[in-house]
Design an enzyme around this catalytic site. Sequence first.
Site, mmCIF file in Angstrom:
data_model
loop_
_atom_site.group_PDB
_atom_site.id
_atom_site.type_symbol
_atom_site.label_atom_id
_atom_site.label_comp_id
_atom_site.label_asym_id
_atom_site.label_seq_id
_atom_site.Cartn_x
_atom_site.Cartn_y
_atom_site.Cartn_z
ATOM 1 N N SER A 140 -30.887 -0.177 -81.590
ATOM 2 C CA SER A 140 -31.367 -1.363 -80.908
ATOM 3 C C SER A 140 -32.888 -1.406 -80.745
ATOM 4 O O SER A 140 -33.435 -2.408 -80.290
ATOM 5 C CB SER A 140 -30.717 -1.460 -79.521
ATOM 6 N N SER A 146 -29.870 4.363 -81.190
ATOM 7 C CA SER A 146 -30.769 3.210 -81.173
ATOM 8 C C SER A 146 -32.229 3.521 -81.439
ATOM 9 O O SER A 146 -33.015 2.622 -81.729
ATOM 10 C CB SER A 146 -30.671 2.486 -79.822
ATOM 11 N N LYS A 164 -40.351 -1.569 -75.412
ATOM 12 C CA LYS A 164 -39.151 -2.285 -75.809
ATOM 13 C C LYS A 164 -38.731 -3.246 -74.694
ATOM 14 O O LYS A 164 -38.930 -2.957 -73.515
ATOM 15 C CB LYS A 164 -38.041 -1.267 -76.096
#
Length: 486
Positions: free
Chosen positions: A147, A171, A71
């Site tokens: 997220s 997230s 990520k």
Amino acid sequence: MRVSEYVRHDAVGLAELVARGEVTPAEVAAAAHEAVRRVNWRINAVVETWPAEDRPTPGSTPLAGAPFLIKDFGVAMAGRRSELGSRLAAGHVARSDSYLMRRLRRAGLVTLGRTATPELAYSITTEPVLYGPTRNPWDPRRGAGGSSGGAGAAVAAGAVPLAHATDAAGSLRIPAAYNGLFGLKPTRGRVSMGPALDEGFNGLAVQGGVSRTVRDSAALLDLIRGPEPGDPYFAEQPSRPYAKEVTRPPGALRIGVLARAWGGRRTAAPVADALERTVHLLESLGHRTEEVTVGLGADWEEFVLANARLSTANVAATVDDLAAALGRPVDSSSLEPATLAAHRYGQRVSGPQFVAALTIRNRVARSLARYFSTHDLLLTPTLPELPPRLGAYGEGAETLDGLGWIDRLNDRSPFTMAFNVAGTPAMSVPLTADAGTGLPIGMQFAAGFGREDLLFRLAGQLERAQPWSGRTPDVWAGDIPAAEDS
């Protein structure tokens, strides 16, 4: 290795092929690159790829030779951009590996690129100005969550079988639920946040991954867990590898069912139906379920306010540090409205207000601990609704202050954040789908502090009883023809 063959395997399965010499890590990486190329133009999940640099020893770990994506937040890879989904950090390059990145390398994973995140990971939809929106492979008109939305969409579409994710308010679990994946948020202190951080968002943030199979997530956590020098605290290590828990019977568990969200938000009918079907499945497997109410140790308004103060103060500090380091202004040319609002709000949080918010964190942790002293697990929907259409979540963001944005986040995801505040593990399991749209619906199971072992046992049992990895979305790398597969 053909993509049509590649997508049939999870990460452990690919590593097993490598260990047996049936395929090389380079061939697996080439297939992964091709899979990304096939799907990414439709879902915008991967923001950068690069040639395979890692040279894992076949068979050295259960994941050696498997492809991986990190990520664009929460992990640093030396020499690679770390932009945090923000124009404020655009072009920033990490100077050294974070502790997590070192463990990913030692795990034998072959990291091939970065996945999209909302700006500073500060949203539960992944629609940053820097990259543009990430689309849900089950319905590209809808969001992939956040997220860790880029990770969720990439894994769901078959680009990679397993990807890095973080979780500070849901997230990791939110993209897992919206994209039909398995995702487990570990206990606070299970995986190091260092060396740049001692803890993320005052202990609310943790590291993990999303995957199509339970055993992939278990293998990943086995390889990245454990303390590093200077960590402020760490969770007690398990008595056996999590990978072995996946095949162990969980026994008859006492599972509370929380159908009504904290804060009072109503659950949509398809999700309520999915919860009921999950209860029936659990009972058919011999578990005892009962509807429960679970106190947070604070009223909802106190809970939201405390989280707003903690999160915005952290955002304000991060923004100021980035702006100073990169010589960029803190204004609308570098930040989105919600982040600017968080920055302004966070700068006004006083020391006593911040300490009071930490007191709320303690009260929530103690209250949930009391619940887990009488129950093995708590079952909730991961989310109260199906994936929203792109753009819906951010409507009117420019009118909200920092508290208003956190209130919106908690309203749209009311079941997830309590376990970040308490530091306890929780997982989203893709047990069901909406009959009308075919969209996946995740069910969340939470356990007491340090009890990932119990979650993995139940997850393995549920996966065997009601498999999900064979379900594929509309955008799927294995369905898109190419000359090599024709």
